[in-house]
Design a protein around this motif. Structure first.
Motif, short mmCIF file in Angstrom:
data_model
loop_
_atom_site.label_atom_id
_atom_site.label_comp_id
_atom_site.label_asym_id
_atom_site.label_seq_id
_atom_site.Cartn_x
_atom_site.Cartn_y
_atom_site.Cartn_z
N GLU A 449 0.83 -1.21 0.00
CA GLU A 449 0.00 0.00 0.00
C GLU A 449 0.86 1.26 0.00
O GLU A 449 0.54 2.25 -0.67
CB GLU A 449 -0.91 0.01 1.23
CG GLU A 449 -1.96 -1.10 1.25
CD GLU A 449 -3.27 -0.69 0.59
OE1 GLU A 449 -3.35 0.42 0.02
OE2 GLU A 449 -4.23 -1.49 0.64
N THR A 450 1.97 1.24 0.72
CA THR A 450 2.85 2.41 0.75
C THR A 450 3.53 2.60 -0.60
O THR A 450 3.67 3.73 -1.08
CB THR A 450 3.91 2.25 1.86
OG1 THR A 450 3.29 1.81 3.06
CG2 THR A 450 4.61 3.57 2.13
N ALA A 451 3.96 1.50 -1.21
CA ALA A 451 4.56 1.59 -2.55
C ALA A 451 3.54 2.08 -3.56
O ALA A 451 3.86 2.87 -4.47
CB ALA A 451 5.11 0.22 -2.96
N GLN A 452 2.28 1.64 -3.43
CA GLN A 452 1.23 2.15 -4.32
C GLN A 452 1.07 3.66 -4.17
O GLN A 452 0.93 4.38 -5.17
CB GLN A 452 -0.10 1.44 -4.01
CG GLN A 452 -0.16 0.00 -4.47
CD GLN A 452 -1.42 -0.71 -4.00
OE1 GLN A 452 -1.96 -0.41 -2.94
NE2 GLN A 452 -1.89 -1.68 -4.79
N ALA A 453 1.13 4.14 -2.94
CA ALA A 453 1.04 5.58 -2.71
C ALA A 453 2.19 6.30 -3.39
O ALA A 453 2.01 7.37 -4.00
CB ALA A 453 1.05 5.87 -1.21
N ALA A 454 3.39 5.71 -3.33
CA ALA A 454 4.57 6.33 -3.95
C ALA A 454 4.43 6.39 -5.47
O ALA A 454 5.06 7.23 -6.12
CB ALA A 454 5.82 5.56 -3.56
N CYS A 455 3.63 5.49 -6.02
CA CYS A 455 3.43 5.44 -7.47
C CYS A 455 2.13 6.12 -7.91
O CYS A 455 1.68 5.96 -9.05
CB CYS A 455 3.46 4.00 -7.96
SG CYS A 455 5.05 3.17 -7.74
N GLY A 456 1.50 6.84 -6.99
CA GLY A 456 0.26 7.53 -7.32
C GLY A 456 -0.92 6.61 -7.47
O GLY A 456 -1.90 6.95 -8.15
N GLN A 457 -0.85 5.42 -6.82
CA GLN A 457 -1.92 4.44 -6.97
C GLN A 457 -2.51 4.03 -5.62
O GLN A 457 -2.94 2.89 -5.43
CB GLN A 457 -1.39 3.19 -7.68
CG GLN A 457 -0.83 3.47 -9.07
CD GLN A 457 -0.22 2.23 -9.70
OE1 GLN A 457 -0.64 1.11 -9.42
NE2 GLN A 457 0.77 2.43 -10.55
N ALA A 458 -2.50 4.92 -4.64
CA ALA A 458 -2.98 4.58 -3.30
C ALA A 458 -4.42 4.07 -3.35
O ALA A 458 -5.27 4.65 -4.01
CB ALA A 458 -2.90 5.81 -2.40
N ILE A 459 -4.67 2.97 -2.67
CA ILE A 459 -5.99 2.34 -2.69
C ILE A 459 -6.78 2.63 -1.42
O ILE A 459 -7.89 3.18 -1.48
CB ILE A 459 -5.87 0.81 -2.88
CG1 ILE A 459 -5.12 0.49 -4.19
CG2 ILE A 459 -7.25 0.16 -2.86
CD1 ILE A 459 -5.83 0.91 -5.44
N HIS A 460 -6.23 2.31 -0.28
CA HIS A 460 -7.00 2.35 0.96
C HIS A 460 -6.72 3.58 1.83
O HIS A 460 -6.96 3.55 3.04
CB HIS A 460 -6.75 1.07 1.78
CG HIS A 460 -7.38 -0.14 1.18
ND1 HIS A 460 -6.66 -1.09 0.49
CD2 HIS A 460 -8.67 -0.55 1.13
CE1 HIS A 460 -7.47 -2.04 0.06
NE2 HIS A 460 -8.70 -1.74 0.43
N ILE A 461 -6.23 4.64 1.25
CA ILE A 461 -6.06 5.89 1.99
C ILE A 461 -6.57 7.04 1.13
O ILE A 461 -6.53 6.98 -0.10
CB ILE A 461 -4.60 6.14 2.41
CG1 ILE A 461 -3.63 5.76 1.30
CG2 ILE A 461 -4.27 5.42 3.69
CD1 ILE A 461 -2.18 5.94 1.69
N LEU A 462 -7.05 8.06 1.79
CA LEU A 462 -7.61 9.20 1.08
C LEU A 462 -6.51 10.01 0.40
O LEU A 462 -5.39 10.06 0.88
CB LEU A 462 -8.38 10.09 2.07
CG LEU A 462 -9.57 9.43 2.76
CD1 LEU A 462 -10.14 10.38 3.82
CD2 LEU A 462 -10.64 9.06 1.74
N PRO A 463 -6.82 10.67 -0.71
CA PRO A 463 -5.83 11.49 -1.40
C PRO A 463 -5.24 12.54 -0.46
O PRO A 463 -5.94 13.17 0.32
CB PRO A 463 -6.65 12.14 -2.52
CG PRO A 463 -7.79 11.20 -2.75
CD PRO A 463 -8.12 10.63 -1.41
N GLY A 464 -3.90 12.69 -0.51
CA GLY A 464 -3.24 13.72 0.28
C GLY A 464 -2.86 13.28 1.68
O GLY A 464 -2.14 14.01 2.39
N GLU A 465 -3.29 12.09 2.10
CA GLU A 465 -2.99 11.64 3.46
C GLU A 465 -1.71 10.84 3.58
O GLU A 465 -1.28 10.47 4.66
CB GLU A 465 -4.14 10.77 4.00
CG GLU A 465 -5.39 11.55 4.35
CD GLU A 465 -6.38 10.70 5.10
OE1 GLU A 465 -6.20 9.47 5.15
OE2 GLU A 465 -7.33 11.27 5.67
N HIS A 466 -1.07 10.54 2.45
CA HIS A 466 0.05 9.60 2.45
C HIS A 466 1.40 10.22 2.14
O HIS A 466 2.41 9.54 2.12
CB HIS A 466 -0.22 8.50 1.43
CG HIS A 466 -0.48 9.04 0.04
ND1 HIS A 466 -1.74 9.37 -0.36
CD2 HIS A 466 0.35 9.30 -0.97
CE1 HIS A 466 -1.67 9.82 -1.62
NE2 HIS A 466 -0.42 9.79 -2.00
#
Length: 469
Positions: A449-466
């Protein structure tokens, strides 16, 4: 005086010595290991393993206290310290016996005694039955380290009741009602958390301005919050000026503050065991400092290597393992190199903290970097386990997506950090983790999930929270 001939002699049977010896034997060398105490060194006997055995008891105690949260009724829960220590001793004894068995299977000679260098090709061993001289083609110095005793505690350990080293705390017969810990690095934080869980009223002191001063600032702040939740009192930017013995141990701090309690634990680092091993006989300086080696673990004397805590740097058992194996391979004629670029490190507190690579602050100083994080509370498996406290943080190069650092606070953090270390070691960017299917539901999904956030693909967290901008 008896005399024996070997291809390589390891002085010290700790992590560097015993793993190096086994590797040397695998490579066909005739090997001897000289050890004055127990096989396994500090890690197995007075460090990593006994501490984790005690922590396992404290963890079970913690979960039992929270059993009602899981729908389980338990009437009485209390620690039996003598039984905890007995279990710890059983674990250590079992593993120590395992090393001895490995030595026998590889025909490695274990000499119980104190080793001293006579020349680059000779080692003298003082045993209980007399002196033995070993002739050898290669020598590996792996004499390890011991607890550092900071002023004003010089000469007080073992002399004043209640002044304990990190060796002593593992042999206690009862939990001190009040415990003052000097040093809030990995060992100090770990012991503060464990002893608080076992029922001690803990005060943790750090001379720097925060605990875990070499680690990521955000993660250190998080860990401080977790310690305070365990009712650990955290004092920073202070030192101990005076110690007064008595029925209780009394301390005066650098700000004039007084403390009085049952025990003081010294967790202020370690010093290398370089005294009285004959360094001058082989042309090495006797400075009291760690031994200097190159990437092949060679000292400045041909045929003489050093590995483990005695060379300083990362005082971690897994680093010593690698150094001992590297020394053995070079002693056998291979040209192996130590690579310290990716070294995972961990603190087995409640919750665990593990890290690899750069802190966010270090990364931003050197590269265009951004940090991304994911909280365990948003992870299905963490919620199912009831262990949702913590977070994963990746520090990523903005231009190429390479992972510059990884940090995990939470359940099984020390296990989870291995995936990040593997990616960093083999230059796999965050995208590589995203493209790897992770089992569901597992804690490892927090890394995904953290790697997804780093790639602009966050799934289970709201935009801007990561993102930490």
């Amino acid at each position: 005086m008896g005399e024996r001939v070997f291809d390589v002699v390891f002085i010290g049977g700790g992590p560097a010595g015993y793993q190096g010896a086994i590797r040397a034997a695998q490579l066909g060398m005739k090997v001897a290991v000289v050890e004055s105490r127990e096989l396994g060194g500090v890690c197995l006997n007075r460090g990593c393993i006994p501490t984790k055995a005690i922590r396992a008891s404290a963890e079970l105690l913690s979960r039992a206290r929270r059993a009602r949260n899981y729908g389980i009724e338990i009437d009485t829960v209390r620690p039996d310290v003598k039984a905890i220590i007995a279990r710890k001793n059983k674990v250590v004894s079992l593993l120590r016996g395992g090393i001895a068995q490995l030595f026998r299977s590889r025909r490695i000679q274990h000499l119980e005694g104190t080793g001293r260098l006579l020349s680059p090709r000779e080692v003298e061993v003082e045993t209980s039955t007399g002196l033995i001289r070993l002739r050898t083609e290669k020598i590996v110095i792996a004499t390890g380290s011991r607890p550092s005793i900071p002023p004003p505690f010089d000469g007080l350990t073992g002399e004043i009741k209640g002044v304990l080293t990190t060796d002593d705390i593992l042999e206690i017969s009862e939990v001190p009602a009040s415990l003052f810990i000097v040093g809030a690095g990995a060992v100090g934080v770990e012991m503060a958390s464990i002893m608080a869980e076992l029922g001690s009223s803990v005060t943790l002191l750090e001379a720097k301005d925060r605990i875990l001063p070499r680690e990521d600032e955000e993660m250190a702040t998080y860990m401080t919050r977790m310690l305070k939740r365990q009712k650990v009192k955290v004092l920073t930017g202070l030192s101990v000026n005076e110690v007064v013995p008595g029925e209780k141990v009394a301390l005066t701090l650098s700000n004039g503050q007084k403390w009085e309690g049952d025990a003081v634990l010294l967790a202020a680092g370690r010093v290398p065991n370089v005294e009285s091993i004959g360094l001058g006989s082989v042309g090495l300086e006797e400075t009291g400092r760690p031994l200097a080696v190159n990437e092949h673990m060679e000292t400045g004397v041909p045929g003489v290597f050093a590995a483990g805590d005695v060379v300083g740097g990362w005082l971690l058992a897994h680093v010593a393992f690698a150094e001992g194996i590297t020394a053995a391979e070079n002693a056998a004629g291979l040209r192996s190199c130590m690579d310290y670029r990716v070294v995972p490190r961990c603190v087995f507190a409640f919750p665990e903290y593990a890290a690899v690579g750069l802190t966010e602050e270090q990364a931003r100083e050197q590269f265009p970097a951004t940090a991304f994080s994911f909280p365990f509370k948003s992870l299905g498996m963490a919620q199912a386990l009831g262990e949702w406290e913590g977070m994963v943080k990746l520090v990523v190069h903005e231009k190429n997506g390479q992972i510059l650092g990884g940090h995990v606070i939470g359940p099984h953090a020390a296990d989870l950090i291995a995936e990040i270390a593997l990616a960093m070691r083999h230059h796999i960017p965050a995208k590589g983790i995203v493209e790897t299917i992770h089992t569901h539901p597992t804690l490892s999904e927090a890394i995904l999930e953290t790697a997804q956030a780093a790639c602009g693909q966050a799934i289970h967290i709201l935009p801007g929270e990561h993102t930490n901008k």
